[in-house]
Write an enzyme that holds these catalytic residues in place. Sequence first.
Site, short mmCIF file in Angstrom:
data_model
loop_
_atom_site.label_atom_id
_atom_site.label_comp_id
_atom_site.label_asym_id
_atom_site.label_seq_id
_atom_site.Cartn_x
_atom_site.Cartn_y
_atom_site.Cartn_z
N ASN A 139 0.85 -1.19 0.00
CA ASN A 139 0.00 0.00 0.00
C ASN A 139 0.89 1.24 0.00
O ASN A 139 1.97 1.24 0.58
CB ASN A 139 -0.89 0.01 1.25
N GLU A 199 -0.94 0.69 -5.06
CA GLU A 199 -1.06 1.95 -5.83
C GLU A 199 0.11 2.15 -6.81
O GLU A 199 -0.01 2.95 -7.73
CB GLU A 199 -1.17 3.15 -4.89
N ASP A 246 -2.65 22.07 8.65
CA ASP A 246 -3.24 21.07 7.77
C ASP A 246 -3.80 21.70 6.49
O ASP A 246 -3.57 22.88 6.21
CB ASP A 246 -4.24 20.16 8.51
#
Length: 434
Positions: A139, A199, A246
């Site tokens: 992953n 991915e 963020d």
Amino acid sequence: MSFRGFLERQKSGGRLVAIDKTISKKLEASGLLKELDGKPVLLDRIKESKFRVAGNVFSSKELVADYFGIKPAELIPKMIDAIEHPSKPNVVEKAACQEVEMGEVDLDKLPILFHCEKDGGNYISSGVVVVKDAEHGQNLDFHRMMQIGKNKLSVRIVAERHFDKFIRKNRKMPIAVCVGNGANVLLAAATSVALGQDELEIANTLEPLDVVRAKTFDAYIPADCEFVLEGTIDLEEKVNEGPFVDLTETYDKVRQEPVFTVWKVTHRKDAIWQALLPGALEHKLLMGMPREPTIFREVSNVVKCLDVSINPGGCSWLHAIVKIDKKNEDDGRKALEAAFKGHGSLKHCFVVDKDINIYNPLSVEWAMATRFQGDKDIVVIGKQKGSSLDPSSEPDTHQTYKMGFDLTKPLVAKGKNFEKAEFPNVDIKNYLGV
Ligand SMILES: Cc1cc2nc3c(=O)[nH]c(=O)nc-3n(C[C@H](O)[C@H](O)[C@H](O)COP(=O)(O)O)c2cc1C
């Protein structure tokens, strides 16, 4: 194409801003990159490190499209194709990312930036984490990492991400953090696909990719990246992570997060560190772009969808603008309901006609001003779990109120016309001689 190959292309096209003044990794490089947001930048001299830093490299759709040699409008179909047709990367024995091995690991030697005054520490924000689970395979994810020592970082892992599932199951795992990747790897790492889908196979369909076995464990990593940090992440060892800015450009809170201990650092000769400014355009683009195909697919199931923009004004996460070719009066409403299925964190969605430029906020607001009535054109999805990133959602549950806005015009105008008037086309050179 490698990260540095793309930088070369920007340089030869005159689009790279190269700065050769000595810049500090602490509260200076980030300021420069922010000032130049939207433009690729290469910082040639970093005060605290021998390595160069490049930032804002994929900070617009035009730059990402240029990487693939296509037009921005072709990006959504390209990503849909890659998600639907993943393919195996080419395995190589020798890789540029393993050309040089750092002796004793010392993260202070790397140009890991300290971005904003109130940050908890130096942060790696462009690192693509490669992890392998015995049952589900490999992953790829992004996880920001705060440096807490010469060879330790604390890693922000959002609950229910695939990496979170793997680490909760395995407790302690080897990982590789790859820094300085091409847009194929970055976009693939940012997609959310079925558990068990590596991915890197999506990256390979986006653009053919070489991979190499990591030095210390059995996983494959992008061969052309600039740096690789290999080590173990341990769920039993948790420390504070944060504060850090963020996606919404606000400060995220401090949490207890697992520690990543780095055992080996390899890099290219003359490696270039990839900076990725939190909350800036590149971060927004990489978060939002992989959700455009998922919205596009859902909307296309119910009406003719022409384009989707998860726009930076909506933090490239909370808002989306969907362009449709309206054929029936309820197409706007249907498109809105479908769009929310395509992106679980969507809070507000706007549907517009084909004459609106979804990349221009003025054009979208014009549609809202002239084609929208609050009593009949709002689709209320209601209170639901939304994004943990939204400062206005309920703090613990992240419940948020979701609404759609149908900004399309009626098919038949009852009162005034809805079309923008056309002015005659003139060639300004004939008048101003420029
Ligand atoms: C630039 C960038 C930074 C990110 N940082 C984090 C992070 O710190 N922690 C996290 O859990 N997810 C982070 N994400 C989100 C995940 O990487 C992303 O949602 C991932 O695609 C989820 O994949 P999964 O479906 O394999 O879990 C980030 C995404 C991007 C594009």
